[in-house]
Design a protein around this motif. Structure first.
Motif, PDB file in Angstrom:
ATOM      1  N   PRO A 157       0.941  -1.244  -0.061  1.00  0.00           N
ATOM      2  CA  PRO A 157       0.009  -0.058   0.131  1.00  0.00           C
ATOM      3  C   PRO A 157       0.768   1.269   0.050  1.00  0.00           C
ATOM      4  O   PRO A 157       2.018   1.249   0.608  1.00  0.00           O
ATOM      5  N   THR A 158       0.483   2.286  -0.664  1.00  0.00           N
ATOM      6  CA  THR A 158       1.126   3.473  -0.658  1.00  0.00           C
ATOM      7  C   THR A 158       0.973   4.265   0.599  1.00  0.00           C
ATOM      8  O   THR A 158      -0.240   4.323   1.095  1.00  0.00           O
ATOM      9  N   PRO A 159       2.138   4.725   0.851  1.00  0.00           N
ATOM     10  CA  PRO A 159       2.116   5.412   2.480  1.00  0.00           C
ATOM     11  C   PRO A 159       1.194   6.857   2.285  1.00  0.00           C
ATOM     12  O   PRO A 159       1.051   7.348   1.298  1.00  0.00           O
ATOM     13  N   PRO A 160       0.396   7.287   3.294  1.00  0.00           N
ATOM     14  CA  PRO A 160      -0.376   8.373   3.151  1.00  0.00           C
ATOM     15  C   PRO A 160       0.601   9.669   3.074  1.00  0.00           C
ATOM     16  O   PRO A 160       1.693   9.660   3.374  1.00  0.00           O
ATOM     17  N   ARG A 161       0.056  10.649   2.212  1.00  0.00           N
ATOM     18  CA  ARG A 161       0.854  11.649   1.859  1.00  0.00           C
ATOM     19  C   ARG A 161       1.105  12.489   3.168  1.00  0.00           C
ATOM     20  O   ARG A 161      -0.030  12.744   3.971  1.00  0.00           O
ATOM     21  N   PRO A 162       2.320  13.143   3.447  1.00  0.00           N
ATOM     22  CA  PRO A 162       2.317  13.872   4.871  1.00  0.00           C
ATOM     23  C   PRO A 162       1.685  15.208   4.730  1.00  0.00           C
ATOM     24  O   PRO A 162       1.447  15.822   3.723  1.00  0.00           O
ATOM     25  N   LYS A 163       1.191  15.867   6.010  1.00  0.00           N
ATOM     26  CA  LYS A 163       0.539  16.866   5.958  1.00  0.00           C
ATOM     27  C   LYS A 163       1.455  18.154   5.548  1.00  0.00           C
ATOM     28  O   LYS A 163       2.766  18.154   5.727  1.00  0.00           O
ATOM     29  N   ARG A 164       0.997  18.945   4.702  1.00  0.00           N
ATOM     30  CA  ARG A 164       1.483  20.064   4.136  1.00  0.00           C
ATOM     31  C   ARG A 164       1.938  20.879   5.333  1.00  0.00           C
ATOM     32  O   ARG A 164       1.179  21.195   6.148  1.00  0.00           O
ATOM     33  N   LEU A 165       3.165  21.655   5.057  1.00  0.00           N
ATOM     34  CA  LEU A 165       3.524  22.827   5.963  1.00  0.00           C
ATOM     35  C   LEU A 165       2.563  24.071   5.841  1.00  0.00           C
ATOM     36  O   LEU A 165       2.356  24.180   4.747  1.00  0.00           O
ATOM     37  N   PRO A 166       2.413  24.693   6.794  1.00  0.00           N
ATOM     38  CA  PRO A 166       1.719  26.132   6.714  1.00  0.00           C
ATOM     39  C   PRO A 166       2.321  27.264   6.150  1.00  0.00           C
ATOM     40  O   PRO A 166       2.599  28.182   6.818  1.00  0.00           O
ATOM     41  N   VAL A 167       2.717  27.060   5.093  1.00  0.00           N
ATOM     42  CA  VAL A 167       3.834  28.005   4.781  1.00  0.00           C
ATOM     43  C   VAL A 167       3.290  29.435   4.430  1.00  0.00           C
ATOM     44  O   VAL A 167       3.864  30.485   4.997  1.00  0.00           O
ATOM     45  N   VAL A 168       2.248  29.384   4.059  1.00  0.00           N
ATOM     46  CA  VAL A 168       1.548  30.851   3.612  1.00  0.00           C
ATOM     47  C   VAL A 168       1.110  31.574   4.872  1.00  0.00           C
ATOM     48  O   VAL A 168       1.314  32.679   5.360  1.00  0.00           O
ATOM     49  N   GLY A 169       0.672  30.810   6.249  1.00  0.00           N
ATOM     50  CA  GLY A 169       0.490  31.278   7.356  1.00  0.00           C
ATOM     51  C   GLY A 169       1.467  31.755   8.030  1.00  0.00           C
ATOM     52  O   GLY A 169       1.443  32.898   8.560  1.00  0.00           O
ATOM     53  N   VAL A 170       2.676  31.168   7.785  1.00  0.00           N
ATOM     54  CA  VAL A 170       4.097  31.450   8.644  1.00  0.00           C
ATOM     55  C   VAL A 170       4.503  32.929   7.919  1.00  0.00           C
ATOM     56  O   VAL A 170       4.881  33.837   8.568  1.00  0.00           O
ATOM     57  N   LEU A 171       4.349  33.050   6.491  1.00  0.00           N
ATOM     58  CA  LEU A 171       4.637  34.116   5.821  1.00  0.00           C
ATOM     59  C   LEU A 171       4.018  35.339   6.267  1.00  0.00           C
ATOM     60  O   LEU A 171       4.405  36.302   6.420  1.00  0.00           O
ATOM     61  N   VAL A 172       2.499  35.119   6.351  1.00  0.00           N
ATOM     62  CA  VAL A 172       1.514  36.288   6.627  1.00  0.00           C
ATOM     63  C   VAL A 172       1.991  36.585   8.119  1.00  0.00           C
ATOM     64  O   VAL A 172       2.167  37.878   8.563  1.00  0.00           O
ATOM     65  N   PHE A 173       2.141  35.669   8.923  1.00  0.00           N
ATOM     66  CA  PHE A 173       2.638  35.832  10.473  1.00  0.00           C
ATOM     67  C   PHE A 173       4.035  36.871  10.486  1.00  0.00           C
ATOM     68  O   PHE A 173       3.792  37.619  11.248  1.00  0.00           O
ATOM     69  N   ALA A 174       4.646  36.330   9.801  1.00  0.00           N
ATOM     70  CA  ALA A 174       6.190  37.066   9.774  1.00  0.00           C
ATOM     71  C   ALA A 174       6.017  38.506   9.309  1.00  0.00           C
ATOM     72  O   ALA A 174       6.619  39.325   9.833  1.00  0.00           O
ATOM     73  N   VAL A 175       5.292  38.675   8.000  1.00  0.00           N
ATOM     74  CA  VAL A 175       5.231  40.039   7.620  1.00  0.00           C
ATOM     75  C   VAL A 175       4.450  40.889   8.552  1.00  0.00           C
ATOM     76  O   VAL A 175       4.886  42.206   8.764  1.00  0.00           O
ATOM     77  N   VAL A 176       3.167  40.471   9.115  1.00  0.00           N
ATOM     78  CA  VAL A 176       2.681  41.059  10.181  1.00  0.00           C
ATOM     79  C   VAL A 176       3.335  41.526  11.157  1.00  0.00           C
ATOM     80  O   VAL A 176       3.393  42.572  12.032  1.00  0.00           O
ATOM     81  N   LEU A 177       4.060  40.558  11.833  1.00  0.00           N
ATOM     82  CA  LEU A 177       5.119  40.692  12.862  1.00  0.00           C
ATOM     83  C   LEU A 177       5.831  41.911  12.431  1.00  0.00           C
ATOM     84  O   LEU A 177       6.434  42.750  13.635  1.00  0.00           O
ATOM     85  N   GLY A 178       6.564  41.808  11.276  1.00  0.00           N
ATOM     86  CA  GLY A 178       7.671  42.778  10.898  1.00  0.00           C
ATOM     87  C   GLY A 178       6.883  44.107  11.000  1.00  0.00           C
ATOM     88  O   GLY A 178       7.679  45.234  11.226  1.00  0.00           O
ATOM     89  N   LEU A 179       5.697  44.082  10.407  1.00  0.00           N
ATOM     90  CA  LEU A 179       5.081  45.350  10.223  1.00  0.00           C
ATOM     91  C   LEU A 179       4.979  46.378  11.721  1.00  0.00           C
ATOM     92  O   LEU A 179       5.010  47.421  11.684  1.00  0.00           O
ATOM     93  N   VAL A 180       4.227  45.306  12.839  1.00  0.00           N
ATOM     94  CA  VAL A 180       3.900  45.832  13.869  1.00  0.00           C
ATOM     95  C   VAL A 180       5.228  46.150  14.801  1.00  0.00           C
ATOM     96  O   VAL A 180       5.381  47.263  15.166  1.00  0.00           O
ATOM     97  N   THR A 181       6.334  45.370  14.469  1.00  0.00           N
ATOM     98  CA  THR A 181       7.723  45.721  15.179  1.00  0.00           C
ATOM     99  C   THR A 181       8.076  46.910  14.547  1.00  0.00           C
ATOM    100  O   THR A 181       8.447  48.157  15.399  1.00  0.00           O
TER     101      THR A 181
END
Length: 71
Positions: free
Chosen positions: A33-57
């Motif tokens: 049986p094929t192994p289940p696909r791993p859960k995708r990393l939340p790349v978009v959420g992390v980038l949005v968080f980093a941009v917002v944090l940078g702007l606030v800072t």
């Protein structure tokens, strides 16, 4: 009775080994049986968080800089 020619004996043995016997093949195995696909990393959420944090800072540091310089 004559002995078989060594070259023919060797070629016959190699042909038999390469072809195998009809009933001596490996047992069929169940499909793997094929192994289940791993859960995708939340790349978009992390980038949005980093941009917002940078702007606030940046806004906070600009405010501190203006406050220290003029007040």
């Amino acid at each position: 009775m004559t002995s078989p020619d060594p070259q023919h004996l060797l070629s016959a043995a190699l042909r038999a080994q390469a072809g195998g016997s009809p009933g001596m093949g490996p047992a069929p195995q169940a499909p793997v049986p094929t192994p289940p696909r791993p859960k995708r990393l939340p790349v978009v959420g992390v980038l949005v968080f980093a941009v917002v944090l940078g702007l606030v800072t940046g806004v906070l540091m600009a405010g501190v800089t203006v406050a220290v310089r003029y007040f």
